[in-house]
Enzyme design. Structure first.
Site, mmCIF file in Angstrom:
data_model
loop_
_atom_site.group_PDB
_atom_site.id
_atom_site.type_symbol
_atom_site.label_atom_id
_atom_site.label_comp_id
_atom_site.label_asym_id
_atom_site.label_seq_id
_atom_site.Cartn_x
_atom_site.Cartn_y
_atom_site.Cartn_z
ATOM 1 N N SER A 151 39.222 -29.378 -27.725
ATOM 2 C CA SER A 151 40.618 -29.052 -27.445
ATOM 3 C C SER A 151 41.096 -28.122 -28.541
ATOM 4 O O SER A 151 40.573 -28.144 -29.664
ATOM 5 C CB SER A 151 41.477 -30.321 -27.433
ATOM 6 N N TYR A 163 43.579 -37.947 -31.920
ATOM 7 C CA TYR A 163 43.080 -36.979 -30.952
ATOM 8 C C TYR A 163 42.598 -35.718 -31.669
ATOM 9 O O TYR A 163 41.492 -35.220 -31.413
ATOM 10 C CB TYR A 163 44.174 -36.640 -29.943
#
Length: 271
Positions: A151, A163
């Site tokens: 990401s 994350y």
């Protein structure tokens, strides 16, 4: 029905997280569909096999070849069984798309230990375990392509520290795998999706927030899972035969702008 073409003819792929967490097309479903559309036989792996079966229906409706398997890719035995099933069904393995991932909000002060461990297991450990059992079979098949989904949160600050940490780990893992297994004819590359609209983020989106996200990057358009899938298709194909250890942002140019852009957006809307 979309026209079929031979870019992946004769190849076999495993896509983890090949279903979708809600209605629509997520990154795994898009990649699996495109792989099959281009001639590959695809093993659709998901923790919830019913989600993978929905992807299977889409592929079979287009005349593609695929099958499903239920697997928890944070579990070594499941990963070994997944790869063995692929060989048993299709005789070889050429492509592994490590697509599984989750997010969890919080800073290092806020996050619970159990939540941290879960994010790391699903986002990072799953890639290690799936690749651990896939690579020897890819070598037997003459080489292959591994695509890890990271990401832009691994490249820029995000509202979720676990994350961000996990997606940065995916990038480091990709680079190491590319060096370790390149001599075996296995290319390992990484896609870093930007602010893509998928079933995973849809429940917390409204039209205004979608517009904010679309305007955040220079192209000022909304990304979809098909954008990520097409990048995976390219990296899986022989067109990318000399590409190894690359991190490919698919983000409408977001990381090409000031680092403040994404961080500020995240703080405003808690993406």
């Amino acid at each position: 029905m979309p026209e079929r073409s031979p870019r992946l003819e004769g190849k076999v792929a495993i896509v983890t997280g090949a279903g979708a967490s809600g209605p629509g097309v997520g990154n795994g479903r898009a990649a699996a569909t495109l792989f099959a559309r281009e001639g590959a036989k695809v093993l659709l792996s998901d923790l919830a096999e019913d989600r993978a079966k929905e992807t299977l229906e889409l592929i079979e409706a287009e005349g593609g070849v695929a099958s499903t398997i239920q697997a928890d890719v944070t579990n070594a035995e499941d990963c070994e069984r997944m790869v063995a099933s692929c060989i048993e069904r299709y005789g070889r393995l050429d492509i592994l798309d490590n697509n599984v991932g989750i997010s969890h909000r919080g800073t290092v002060v806020e996050i619970a230990e159990e939540a941290w461990d879960r994010v790391m297991a699903i986002n990072v450990k799953s890639i290690v375990l799936a690749s651990k059992f896939a690579i020897p079979r890819m070598i037997e098949s003459g080489g292959g392509s591994i695509i890890n989904i990271s990401s832009i949160a691994g490249l820029r600050a995000h509202s979720s520290t676990p994350y961000t940490a996990s997606k940065a780990a995916v990038i480091g893992l990709t680079i190491s795998m590319a060096a370790d297994h390149g001599p075996d004819g296995i290319r390992t590359n990484c896609i870093a999706p930007g602010l893509v609209y998928t079933p995973m983020v849809a429940p917390r989106m409204d039209d205004d927030l979608r517009q904010v996200r679309s305007n955040a990057a220079p192209l000022r358009t909304e990304g979809t899972a098909w954008d990520i899938g097409n990048a995976a298709l390219f990296l899986a194909s022989d067109e990318a035969r000399w590409i190894n250890g690359v991190v490919l942002p698919v983000d409408a140019g977001l990381v090409a702008t000031s680092p403040v852009t994404y961080q500020t957006l995240a703080q405003q809307v808690r993406l």
